[in-house]
Scaffold this active site. Structure first.
Site, PDB file in Angstrom:
ATOM      1  N   LYS A   9       0.825  -1.212   0.000  1.00 19.84           N
ATOM      2  CA  LYS A   9       0.000   0.000   0.000  1.00 19.84           C
ATOM      3  C   LYS A   9       0.867   1.274   0.000  1.00 19.84           C
ATOM      4  O   LYS A   9       2.071   1.219   0.271  1.00 19.84           O
ATOM      5  CB  LYS A   9      -0.922  -0.013   1.219  1.00 19.84           C
ATOM      6  CG  LYS A   9      -1.955  -1.164   1.189  1.00 19.84           C
ATOM      7  CD  LYS A   9      -2.947  -1.005   2.327  1.00 19.84           C
ATOM      8  CE  LYS A   9      -3.985  -2.112   2.309  1.00 19.84           C
ATOM      9  NZ  LYS A   9      -5.022  -1.908   3.340  1.00 19.84           N
ATOM     10  N   TYR A  49     -12.513  -2.112  -3.757  1.00 16.40           N
ATOM     11  CA  TYR A  49     -13.065  -2.257  -2.400  1.00 16.40           C
ATOM     12  C   TYR A  49     -14.595  -2.138  -2.385  1.00 16.40           C
ATOM     13  O   TYR A  49     -15.165  -1.785  -1.353  1.00 16.40           O
ATOM     14  CB  TYR A  49     -12.436  -1.214  -1.475  1.00 16.40           C
ATOM     15  CG  TYR A  49     -11.027  -1.578  -1.033  1.00 16.40           C
ATOM     16  CD1 TYR A  49     -10.792  -2.657  -0.187  1.00 16.40           C
ATOM     17  CD2 TYR A  49      -9.925  -0.829  -1.452  1.00 16.40           C
ATOM     18  CE1 TYR A  49      -9.506  -2.987   0.232  1.00 16.40           C
ATOM     19  CE2 TYR A  49      -8.636  -1.152  -1.046  1.00 16.40           C
ATOM     20  CZ  TYR A  49      -8.439  -2.236  -0.194  1.00 16.40           C
ATOM     21  OH  TYR A  49      -7.161  -2.566   0.221  1.00 16.40           O
ATOM     22  N   PHE A  57     -15.712   3.524   6.839  1.00 16.34           N
ATOM     23  CA  PHE A  57     -14.332   3.876   6.492  1.00 16.34           C
ATOM     24  C   PHE A  57     -14.059   3.839   4.984  1.00 16.34           C
ATOM     25  O   PHE A  57     -12.919   4.003   4.559  1.00 16.34           O
ATOM     26  CB  PHE A  57     -13.349   2.954   7.224  1.00 16.34           C
ATOM     27  CG  PHE A  57     -13.564   1.474   6.964  1.00 16.34           C
ATOM     28  CD1 PHE A  57     -13.064   0.857   5.831  1.00 16.34           C
ATOM     29  CD2 PHE A  57     -14.277   0.705   7.875  1.00 16.34           C
ATOM     30  CE1 PHE A  57     -13.263  -0.497   5.596  1.00 16.34           C
ATOM     31  CE2 PHE A  57     -14.479  -0.660   7.651  1.00 16.34           C
ATOM     32  CZ  PHE A  57     -13.960  -1.255   6.503  1.00 16.34           C
ATOM     33  N   ARG A  85      -2.141 -14.366   4.816  1.00 15.07           N
ATOM     34  CA  ARG A  85      -2.788 -13.683   5.939  1.00 15.07           C
ATOM     35  C   ARG A  85      -2.009 -13.899   7.247  1.00 15.07           C
ATOM     36  O   ARG A  85      -1.932 -13.008   8.085  1.00 15.07           O
ATOM     37  CB  ARG A  85      -4.255 -14.108   6.059  1.00 15.07           C
ATOM     38  CG  ARG A  85      -5.078 -13.555   4.899  1.00 15.07           C
ATOM     39  CD  ARG A  85      -6.521 -13.991   4.946  1.00 15.07           C
ATOM     40  NE  ARG A  85      -7.295 -13.255   5.937  1.00 15.07           N
ATOM     41  CZ  ARG A  85      -7.785 -12.034   5.768  1.00 15.07           C
ATOM     42  NH1 ARG A  85      -7.539 -11.378   4.637  1.00 15.07           N
ATOM     43  NH2 ARG A  85      -8.497 -11.454   6.694  1.00 15.07           N
ATOM     44  N   THR A  91      -5.394  -6.979  10.826  1.00 15.37           N
ATOM     45  CA  THR A  91      -5.663  -5.731  10.084  1.00 15.37           C
ATOM     46  C   THR A  91      -5.090  -4.514  10.807  1.00 15.37           C
ATOM     47  O   THR A  91      -4.510  -3.625  10.189  1.00 15.37           O
ATOM     48  CB  THR A  91      -7.191  -5.555   9.898  1.00 15.37           C
ATOM     49  OG1 THR A  91      -7.708  -6.723   9.270  1.00 15.37           O
ATOM     50  CG2 THR A  91      -7.514  -4.341   9.051  1.00 15.37           C
ATOM     51  N   ARG A 102       2.545  -6.460   8.969  1.00 17.43           N
ATOM     52  CA  ARG A 102       1.828  -5.271   9.460  1.00 17.43           C
ATOM     53  C   ARG A 102       2.408  -4.784  10.784  1.00 17.43           C
ATOM     54  O   ARG A 102       2.458  -3.577  11.037  1.00 17.43           O
ATOM     55  CB  ARG A 102       0.338  -5.570   9.566  1.00 17.43           C
ATOM     56  CG  ARG A 102      -0.339  -5.534   8.193  1.00 17.43           C
ATOM     57  CD  ARG A 102      -1.744  -6.037   8.274  1.00 17.43           C
ATOM     58  NE  ARG A 102      -2.516  -5.776   7.050  1.00 17.43           N
ATOM     59  CZ  ARG A 102      -3.609  -6.434   6.741  1.00 17.43           C
ATOM     60  NH1 ARG A 102      -4.080  -7.370   7.535  1.00 17.43           N
ATOM     61  NH2 ARG A 102      -4.253  -6.146   5.622  1.00 17.43           N
ATOM     62  N   ASN A 112      -1.971   0.234   6.883  1.00 17.21           N
ATOM     63  CA  ASN A 112      -1.507  -1.060   7.414  1.00 17.21           C
ATOM     64  C   ASN A 112      -0.595  -1.817   6.448  1.00 17.21           C
ATOM     65  O   ASN A 112      -0.527  -3.042   6.469  1.00 17.21           O
ATOM     66  CB  ASN A 112      -2.689  -1.908   7.891  1.00 17.21           C
ATOM     67  CG  ASN A 112      -3.640  -2.280   6.773  1.00 17.21           C
ATOM     68  OD1 ASN A 112      -3.499  -1.806   5.649  1.00 17.21           O
ATOM     69  ND2 ASN A 112      -4.603  -3.125   7.062  1.00 17.21           N
ATOM     70  N   HIS A 115      -2.141  -5.466   1.716  1.00 19.01           N
ATOM     71  CA  HIS A 115      -3.459  -6.101   1.593  1.00 19.01           C
ATOM     72  C   HIS A 115      -3.267  -7.579   1.323  1.00 19.01           C
ATOM     73  O   HIS A 115      -2.264  -7.978   0.725  1.00 19.01           O
ATOM     74  CB  HIS A 115      -4.230  -5.473   0.420  1.00 19.01           C
ATOM     75  CG  HIS A 115      -5.452  -6.244   0.028  1.00 19.01           C
ATOM     76  ND1 HIS A 115      -6.630  -6.179   0.731  1.00 19.01           N
ATOM     77  CD2 HIS A 115      -5.658  -7.152  -0.969  1.00 19.01           C
ATOM     78  CE1 HIS A 115      -7.515  -6.987   0.174  1.00 19.01           C
ATOM     79  NE2 HIS A 115      -6.954  -7.590  -0.863  1.00 19.01           N
ATOM     80  N   GLU A 126      -9.595 -10.966  -7.294  1.00 19.27           N
ATOM     81  CA  GLU A 126      -8.764  -9.771  -7.085  1.00 19.27           C
ATOM     82  C   GLU A 126      -7.549  -9.796  -8.003  1.00 19.27           C
ATOM     83  O   GLU A 126      -7.133  -8.750  -8.515  1.00 19.27           O
ATOM     84  CB  GLU A 126      -8.339  -9.683  -5.613  1.00 19.27           C
ATOM     85  CG  GLU A 126      -9.515  -9.379  -4.693  1.00 19.27           C
ATOM     86  CD  GLU A 126      -9.110  -9.262  -3.229  1.00 19.27           C
ATOM     87  OE1 GLU A 126      -7.925  -9.456  -2.898  1.00 19.27           O
ATOM     88  OE2 GLU A 126     -10.006  -8.950  -2.412  1.00 19.27           O
TER      89      GLU A 126
HETATM   90  P1  CMP Z   1      -7.328  -4.574   3.617  1.00 18.09           P
HETATM   91  O1  CMP Z   1      -6.768  -5.915   3.928  1.00 18.09           O
HETATM   92  O2  CMP Z   1      -6.788  -3.846   2.453  1.00 18.09           O
HETATM   93  O3  CMP Z   1      -8.923  -4.734   3.408  1.00 18.09           O
HETATM   94  C1  CMP Z   1      -9.852  -3.721   3.718  1.00 18.09           C
HETATM   95  C2  CMP Z   1      -9.204  -2.556   4.367  1.00 18.09           C
HETATM   96  O4  CMP Z   1     -10.065  -1.682   5.024  1.00 18.09           O
HETATM   97  C3  CMP Z   1      -8.276  -3.050   5.469  1.00 18.09           C
HETATM   98  O5  CMP Z   1      -7.151  -3.657   4.908  1.00 18.09           O
HETATM   99  C4  CMP Z   1      -8.024  -1.791   6.263  1.00 18.09           C
HETATM  100  O6  CMP Z   1      -6.883  -1.068   5.799  1.00 18.09           O
HETATM  101  C5  CMP Z   1      -9.275  -0.981   5.966  1.00 18.09           C
HETATM  102  N1  CMP Z   1     -10.061  -0.798   7.179  1.00 18.09           N
HETATM  103  C6  CMP Z   1     -10.714  -1.711   7.883  1.00 18.09           C
HETATM  104  N2  CMP Z   1     -11.312  -1.154   8.962  1.00 18.09           N
HETATM  105  C7  CMP Z   1     -11.006   0.162   8.916  1.00 18.09           C
HETATM  106  C8  CMP Z   1     -11.313   1.263   9.749  1.00 18.09           C
HETATM  107  N3  CMP Z   1     -12.068   1.113  10.839  1.00 18.09           N
HETATM  108  N4  CMP Z   1     -10.816   2.469   9.406  1.00 18.09           N
HETATM  109  C9  CMP Z   1     -10.061   2.618   8.277  1.00 18.09           C
HETATM  110  N5  CMP Z   1      -9.747   1.596   7.442  1.00 18.09           N
HETATM  111  C10 CMP Z   1     -10.209   0.377   7.773  1.00 18.09           C
END
Ligand code: CMP
Length: 137
Positions: A9, A49, A57, A85, A91, A102, A112, A115, A126
């Site tokens: 990212k 997304y 969010f 994962r 996350t 992460r 973070n 992905h 994806e």
């Molecule tokens: P990712 O694995 O890319 O998949 C969905 C993304 O949403 C996740 O990583 C986070 O970066 C983002 N995400 C999930 N919850 C929140 C939150 N509460 N605020 C901001 N971003 C979020």
């Protein structure tokens, strides 16, 4: 063999962590079938997304994902989805186990670092979102 999609990212890219993350991908036994550097448009980020559109969010997430360059990687390995994962961790980097990507490179739930796909079907979908079959090894 299973496919998963990884994204380095904008935060990790900007911090110069891409090389270390790619090294880790290789050392964990993934084959990199496709890899490219991209700068997502708002439309591409929203499309990727889409499942999160109704989440509070969504705007923050899609703005962040098109705020700078990313590297997208189509990865193949036995149990690729679960393994990736495990390697990336929770996350929220503050909750991610020590040694995960992460925990090492992320800052918060939004920024973070990486992905990972959440299921085998989504791994393929994806990967197909970013790569045409002819671009994959
Ligand atoms: P990712 O694995 O890319 O998949 C969905 C993304 O949403 C996740 O990583 C986070 O970066 C983002 N995400 C999930 N919850 C929140 C939150 N509460 N605020 C901001 N971003 C979020």
């Amino acid at each position: 063999m299973e496919i998963t999609l990884a994204i380095i990212k904008p935060d990790a890219y900007k911090n110069g962590d891409s090389g270390k993350i790619i090294d880790r991908i290789i050392s964990e036994g993934f084959s990199i079938n496709g890899m490219k550097q991209i700068h997502l448009s708002r439309k591409e980020a929203e499309g990727f997304y889409e499942v999160h559109r109704e989440r509070p969010f969504f705007d923050e997430l899609t703005s962040f994902m098109c705020s700078g360059e990313c590297i997208v990687l189509s990865l193949e390995r036995e149990n690729a989805v679960l393994k990736w994962r495990e390697v990336i961790g929770a996350t929220n980097p503050e909750e991610a186990e020590q040694g995960t990507i992460r925990a090492q490179f992320g800052t918060n739930t939004g920024s973070n670092a990486v992905h990972g796909s959440d299921s085998s079907d989504n791994g393929r979908l994806e990967s197909n979102y970013f790569f045409a079959q002819k671009d994959l090894i």
